[in-house]
Design a protein around this motif. Structure first.
Motif, mmCIF file in Angstrom:
data_model
loop_
_atom_site.group_PDB
_atom_site.id
_atom_site.type_symbol
_atom_site.label_atom_id
_atom_site.label_comp_id
_atom_site.label_asym_id
_atom_site.label_seq_id
_atom_site.Cartn_x
_atom_site.Cartn_y
_atom_site.Cartn_z
ATOM 1 N N LYS A 21 0.839 -1.195 0.000
ATOM 2 C CA LYS A 21 0.000 0.000 0.000
ATOM 3 C C LYS A 21 0.879 1.251 0.000
ATOM 4 C CE LYS A 21 -3.888 2.180 2.414
ATOM 5 N NZ LYS A 21 -3.792 3.274 1.502
ATOM 6 N N TYR A 22 1.935 1.235 0.783
ATOM 7 C CA TYR A 22 2.913 2.324 0.817
ATOM 8 C C TYR A 22 3.472 2.571 -0.591
ATOM 9 C CZ TYR A 22 7.494 4.463 1.901
ATOM 10 O OH TYR A 22 8.614 5.259 1.930
ATOM 11 N N ILE A 23 3.849 1.490 -1.266
ATOM 12 C CA ILE A 23 4.401 1.570 -2.625
ATOM 13 C C ILE A 23 3.384 2.183 -3.581
ATOM 14 C CG2 ILE A 23 5.081 0.143 -4.608
ATOM 15 C CD1 ILE A 23 6.378 -1.770 -2.519
ATOM 16 N N GLU A 24 2.170 1.719 -3.505
ATOM 17 C CA GLU A 24 1.110 2.229 -4.392
ATOM 18 C C GLU A 24 0.818 3.702 -4.107
ATOM 19 O OE1 GLU A 24 -3.644 1.523 -5.158
ATOM 20 O OE2 GLU A 24 -2.439 -0.181 -4.465
ATOM 21 N N ASP A 25 0.718 4.074 -2.825
ATOM 22 C CA ASP A 25 0.423 5.468 -2.451
ATOM 23 C C ASP A 25 1.503 6.434 -2.934
ATOM 24 O OD1 ASP A 25 -1.861 4.578 -1.199
ATOM 25 O OD2 ASP A 25 -1.049 4.736 0.842
ATOM 26 N N ARG A 26 2.729 5.969 -3.041
ATOM 27 C CA ARG A 26 3.845 6.835 -3.435
ATOM 28 C C ARG A 26 4.265 6.646 -4.882
ATOM 29 N NH1 ARG A 26 3.436 5.992 1.642
ATOM 30 N NH2 ARG A 26 4.094 7.502 3.192
ATOM 31 N N ASN A 27 3.476 5.859 -5.609
ATOM 32 C CA ASN A 27 3.664 5.659 -7.055
ATOM 33 C C ASN A 27 4.985 5.008 -7.437
ATOM 34 O OD1 ASN A 27 1.131 6.854 -7.880
ATOM 35 N ND2 ASN A 27 2.023 8.795 -7.196
ATOM 36 N N TYR A 28 5.504 4.152 -6.571
ATOM 37 C CA TYR A 28 6.675 3.371 -6.952
ATOM 38 C C TYR A 28 6.261 2.324 -7.978
ATOM 39 C CZ TYR A 28 9.570 5.204 -3.173
ATOM 40 O OH TYR A 28 10.313 6.015 -2.358
ATOM 41 N N LYS A 29 7.182 1.990 -8.863
ATOM 42 C CA LYS A 29 6.896 0.972 -9.878
ATOM 43 C C LYS A 29 7.024 -0.448 -9.315
ATOM 44 C CE LYS A 29 8.254 3.718 -13.919
ATOM 45 N NZ LYS A 29 7.088 4.507 -13.855
ATOM 46 N N ASN A 30 7.862 -0.584 -8.270
ATOM 47 C CA ASN A 30 8.070 -1.922 -7.704
ATOM 48 C C ASN A 30 8.646 -1.815 -6.290
ATOM 49 O OD1 ASN A 30 11.016 -1.692 -7.971
ATOM 50 N ND2 ASN A 30 10.625 -1.900 -10.177
ATOM 51 N N ARG A 31 8.715 -2.942 -5.627
ATOM 52 C CA ARG A 31 9.231 -2.989 -4.257
ATOM 53 C C ARG A 31 10.709 -2.609 -4.188
ATOM 54 N NH1 ARG A 31 6.508 -8.790 -2.790
ATOM 55 N NH2 ARG A 31 4.389 -8.020 -2.371
ATOM 56 N N SER A 32 11.476 -3.007 -5.200
ATOM 57 C CA SER A 32 12.918 -2.723 -5.185
ATOM 58 C C SER A 32 13.193 -1.230 -5.114
ATOM 59 C CB SER A 32 13.593 -3.315 -6.426
ATOM 60 O OG SER A 32 13.551 -4.729 -6.381
ATOM 61 N N GLU A 33 12.478 -0.444 -5.903
ATOM 62 C CA GLU A 33 12.675 1.012 -5.876
ATOM 63 C C GLU A 33 12.331 1.581 -4.502
ATOM 64 O OE1 GLU A 33 14.061 3.300 -7.850
ATOM 65 O OE2 GLU A 33 14.680 1.618 -9.093
ATOM 66 N N ALA A 34 11.254 1.111 -3.922
ATOM 67 C CA ALA A 34 10.849 1.597 -2.596
ATOM 68 C C ALA A 34 11.889 1.221 -1.541
ATOM 69 C CB ALA A 34 9.474 1.030 -2.227
ATOM 70 N N ILE A 35 12.380 0.000 -1.593
ATOM 71 C CA ILE A 35 13.398 -0.443 -0.628
ATOM 72 C C ILE A 35 14.674 0.368 -0.794
ATOM 73 C CG2 ILE A 35 14.926 -2.363 -0.007
ATOM 74 C CD1 ILE A 35 12.487 -4.223 -0.596
ATOM 75 N N ARG A 36 15.091 0.622 -2.048
ATOM 76 C CA ARG A 36 16.289 1.443 -2.286
ATOM 77 C C ARG A 36 16.135 2.821 -1.652
ATOM 78 N NH1 ARG A 36 17.197 -1.689 -7.118
ATOM 79 N NH2 ARG A 36 15.503 -0.727 -8.262
ATOM 80 N N ASP A 37 14.957 3.451 -1.837
ATOM 81 C CA ASP A 37 14.741 4.780 -1.263
ATOM 82 C C ASP A 37 14.732 4.758 0.263
ATOM 83 O OD1 ASP A 37 14.771 6.204 -3.584
ATOM 84 O OD2 ASP A 37 12.609 6.559 -3.662
ATOM 85 N N LEU A 38 14.148 3.726 0.852
ATOM 86 C CA LEU A 38 14.149 3.619 2.313
ATOM 87 C C LEU A 38 15.576 3.456 2.843
ATOM 88 C CD1 LEU A 38 11.016 1.343 2.804
ATOM 89 C CD2 LEU A 38 11.243 3.751 3.457
ATOM 90 N N ILE A 39 16.372 2.659 2.170
ATOM 91 C CA ILE A 39 17.766 2.468 2.584
ATOM 92 C C ILE A 39 18.541 3.774 2.440
ATOM 93 C CG2 ILE A 39 19.949 1.324 1.994
ATOM 94 C CD1 ILE A 39 18.212 -1.160 1.242
ATOM 95 N N ARG A 40 18.381 4.434 1.296
ATOM 96 C CA ARG A 40 19.078 5.716 1.097
ATOM 97 C C ARG A 40 18.656 6.735 2.159
ATOM 98 N NH1 ARG A 40 17.486 5.157 -4.754
ATOM 99 N NH2 ARG A 40 19.273 4.170 -5.756
ATOM 100 N N GLY A 41 17.366 6.755 2.487
ATOM 101 C CA GLY A 41 16.879 7.681 3.511
ATOM 102 C C GLY A 41 17.572 7.470 4.838
ATOM 103 N N ASP A 42 17.745 6.227 5.225
ATOM 104 C CA ASP A 42 18.447 5.944 6.483
ATOM 105 C C ASP A 42 19.933 6.292 6.384
ATOM 106 O OD1 ASP A 42 16.330 5.233 8.041
ATOM 107 O OD2 ASP A 42 16.977 3.167 8.364
ATOM 108 N N LEU A 43 20.533 6.076 5.230
ATOM 109 C CA LEU A 43 21.946 6.437 5.061
ATOM 110 C C LEU A 43 22.135 7.953 5.131
ATOM 111 C CD1 LEU A 43 22.982 3.891 2.277
ATOM 112 C CD2 LEU A 43 23.556 3.810 4.720
ATOM 113 N N VAL A 44 21.185 8.716 4.601
ATOM 114 C CA VAL A 44 21.251 10.177 4.708
ATOM 115 C C VAL A 44 21.118 10.595 6.174
ATOM 116 C CG1 VAL A 44 20.042 12.332 4.162
ATOM 117 C CG2 VAL A 44 20.499 10.676 2.353
ATOM 118 N N LYS A 45 20.197 9.988 6.904
ATOM 119 C CA LYS A 45 20.061 10.286 8.337
ATOM 120 C C LYS A 45 21.377 10.020 9.067
ATOM 121 C CE LYS A 45 15.165 9.219 8.705
ATOM 122 N NZ LYS A 45 14.180 8.234 9.205
ATOM 123 N N LYS A 46 22.029 8.920 8.702
ATOM 124 C CA LYS A 46 23.306 8.587 9.331
ATOM 125 C C LYS A 46 24.350 9.661 9.031
ATOM 126 C CE LYS A 46 26.906 5.102 9.588
ATOM 127 N NZ LYS A 46 27.505 3.941 8.957
#
Length: 138
Positions: A21-46
Protein backbone atom coordinates in the motif's frame (compact mmCIF):
# COMPACT_ATOMS: atom_id res chain seq x y z
CA UNK A 1 29.85 -8.91 -13.30
CA UNK A 2 26.82 -6.73 -12.55
CA UNK A 3 26.67 -4.26 -9.68
CA UNK A 4 23.06 -5.34 -9.08
CA UNK A 5 22.53 -7.89 -6.30
CA UNK A 6 19.36 -9.87 -5.68
CA UNK A 7 18.37 -11.14 -2.25
CA UNK A 8 15.27 -12.54 -0.60
CA UNK A 9 13.35 -11.03 2.27
CA UNK A 10 10.80 -12.79 4.44
CA UNK A 11 8.01 -10.65 5.88
CA UNK A 12 4.72 -11.27 7.61
CA UNK A 13 1.67 -11.01 5.31
CA UNK A 14 0.28 -7.98 7.17
CA UNK A 15 3.58 -6.15 6.86
CA UNK A 16 4.01 -6.83 3.14
CA UNK A 17 0.39 -5.76 2.55
CA UNK A 18 1.11 -2.45 4.31
CA UNK A 19 4.33 -2.08 2.34
CA UNK A 20 2.51 -2.70 -0.94
CA UNK A 21 0.00 0.00 0.00
CA UNK A 22 2.91 2.32 0.82
CA UNK A 23 4.40 1.57 -2.63
CA UNK A 24 1.11 2.23 -4.39
CA UNK A 25 0.42 5.47 -2.45
CA UNK A 26 3.84 6.84 -3.43
CA UNK A 27 3.66 5.66 -7.05
CA UNK A 28 6.67 3.37 -6.95
CA UNK A 29 6.90 0.97 -9.88
CA UNK A 30 8.07 -1.92 -7.70
CA UNK A 31 9.23 -2.99 -4.26
CA UNK A 32 12.92 -2.72 -5.19
CA UNK A 33 12.68 1.01 -5.88
CA UNK A 34 10.85 1.60 -2.60
CA UNK A 35 13.40 -0.44 -0.63
CA UNK A 36 16.29 1.44 -2.29
CA UNK A 37 14.74 4.78 -1.26
CA UNK A 38 14.15 3.62 2.31
CA UNK A 39 17.77 2.47 2.58
CA UNK A 40 19.08 5.72 1.10
CA UNK A 41 16.88 7.68 3.51
CA UNK A 42 18.45 5.94 6.48
CA UNK A 43 21.95 6.44 5.06
CA UNK A 44 21.25 10.18 4.71
CA UNK A 45 20.06 10.29 8.34
CA UNK A 46 23.31 8.59 9.33
CA UNK A 47 25.31 11.26 7.46
CA UNK A 48 23.54 13.91 9.53
CA UNK A 49 23.99 12.01 12.81
CA UNK A 50 27.71 11.47 12.10
CA UNK A 51 28.21 15.18 11.29
CA UNK A 52 29.35 14.52 7.73
CA UNK A 53 29.21 17.09 4.96
CA UNK A 54 25.57 17.32 3.95
CA UNK A 55 23.26 19.41 1.83
CA UNK A 56 19.75 20.59 2.49
CA UNK A 57 17.38 23.50 2.69
CA UNK A 58 16.19 25.73 5.50
CA UNK A 59 12.65 26.95 4.87
CA UNK A 60 11.51 29.83 7.04
CA UNK A 61 8.37 31.94 7.30
CA UNK A 62 8.34 35.17 9.25
CA UNK A 63 6.64 38.52 9.78
CA UNK A 64 8.90 41.06 8.11
CA UNK A 65 7.25 43.90 10.07
CA UNK A 66 8.78 42.72 13.37
CA UNK A 67 11.25 45.33 14.50
CA UNK A 68 14.87 44.46 13.58
CA UNK A 69 13.95 40.92 12.51
CA UNK A 70 15.05 41.27 8.90
CA UNK A 71 18.39 42.74 10.00
CA UNK A 72 18.90 39.95 12.56
CA UNK A 73 18.11 37.26 9.98
CA UNK A 74 20.50 38.85 7.49
CA UNK A 75 23.27 39.09 10.12
CA UNK A 76 22.86 35.40 10.98
CA UNK A 77 23.01 34.43 7.33
CA UNK A 78 26.15 36.49 6.83
CA UNK A 79 27.72 34.72 9.83
CA UNK A 80 27.00 31.39 8.07
CA UNK A 81 27.89 32.50 4.54
CA UNK A 82 30.29 29.57 4.15
CA UNK A 83 27.28 27.19 4.34
CA UNK A 84 24.78 29.10 2.23
CA UNK A 85 24.73 28.23 -1.45
CA UNK A 86 21.68 30.26 -2.38
CA UNK A 87 18.59 31.86 -0.90
CA UNK A 88 15.22 32.80 -2.28
CA UNK A 89 12.93 35.37 -0.71
CA UNK A 90 9.19 35.24 -1.44
CA UNK A 91 6.54 37.75 -0.36
CA UNK A 92 3.56 35.69 0.81
CA UNK A 93 1.36 38.66 1.71
CA UNK A 94 1.72 42.16 3.17
CA UNK A 95 3.14 40.87 6.47
CA UNK A 96 4.59 37.43 5.79
CA UNK A 97 7.65 36.28 3.89
CA UNK A 98 8.98 32.87 3.00
CA UNK A 99 12.69 32.29 2.66
CA UNK A 100 14.32 29.17 1.28
CA UNK A 101 18.04 28.80 1.99
CA UNK A 102 20.04 26.10 0.21
CA UNK A 103 22.92 24.91 2.37
CA UNK A 104 25.96 22.65 2.20
CA UNK A 105 28.37 21.93 5.04
CA UNK A 106 28.85 20.01 8.25
CA UNK A 107 25.56 18.76 9.67
CA UNK A 108 26.06 20.39 13.08
CA UNK A 109 26.74 23.78 11.45
CA UNK A 110 23.64 23.56 9.27
CA UNK A 111 21.55 22.60 12.31
CA UNK A 112 23.03 25.52 14.27
CA UNK A 113 22.07 27.92 11.47
CA UNK A 114 18.50 26.60 11.44
CA UNK A 115 18.27 26.83 15.24
CA UNK A 116 19.55 30.40 15.33
CA UNK A 117 17.07 31.49 12.67
CA UNK A 118 14.21 29.72 14.46
CA UNK A 119 15.00 31.45 17.76
CA UNK A 120 14.42 34.95 16.39
CA UNK A 121 11.29 36.76 17.57
CA UNK A 122 8.90 37.10 14.63
CA UNK A 123 10.00 33.90 12.92
CA UNK A 124 6.86 31.79 12.64
CA UNK A 125 8.29 28.52 11.41
CA UNK A 126 11.58 26.97 10.36
CA UNK A 127 11.94 23.56 8.74
CA UNK A 128 15.21 21.86 7.92
CA UNK A 129 15.05 19.53 4.95
CA UNK A 130 17.96 17.15 5.34
CA UNK A 131 19.53 15.77 2.19
CA UNK A 132 22.91 14.66 0.98
CA UNK A 133 25.69 15.91 -1.23
CA UNK A 134 25.23 12.60 -3.02
CA UNK A 135 28.88 11.65 -2.86
CA UNK A 136 28.38 8.78 -0.43
CA UNK A 137 25.26 7.34 -2.10
CA UNK A 138 24.85 5.37 -5.29
Amino acid sequence: MSDLYRFGVSLEKDLIDEFDKYIEDRNYKNRSEAIRDLIRGDLVKKQWLCDNEVAGAVTMSYDHHKRELVNNLMDIQHDFQNLIISSQHVHIDHHNCLEIIAVKGRARDVEKLASMLKAQKGVKHVALSMSTTGEALK
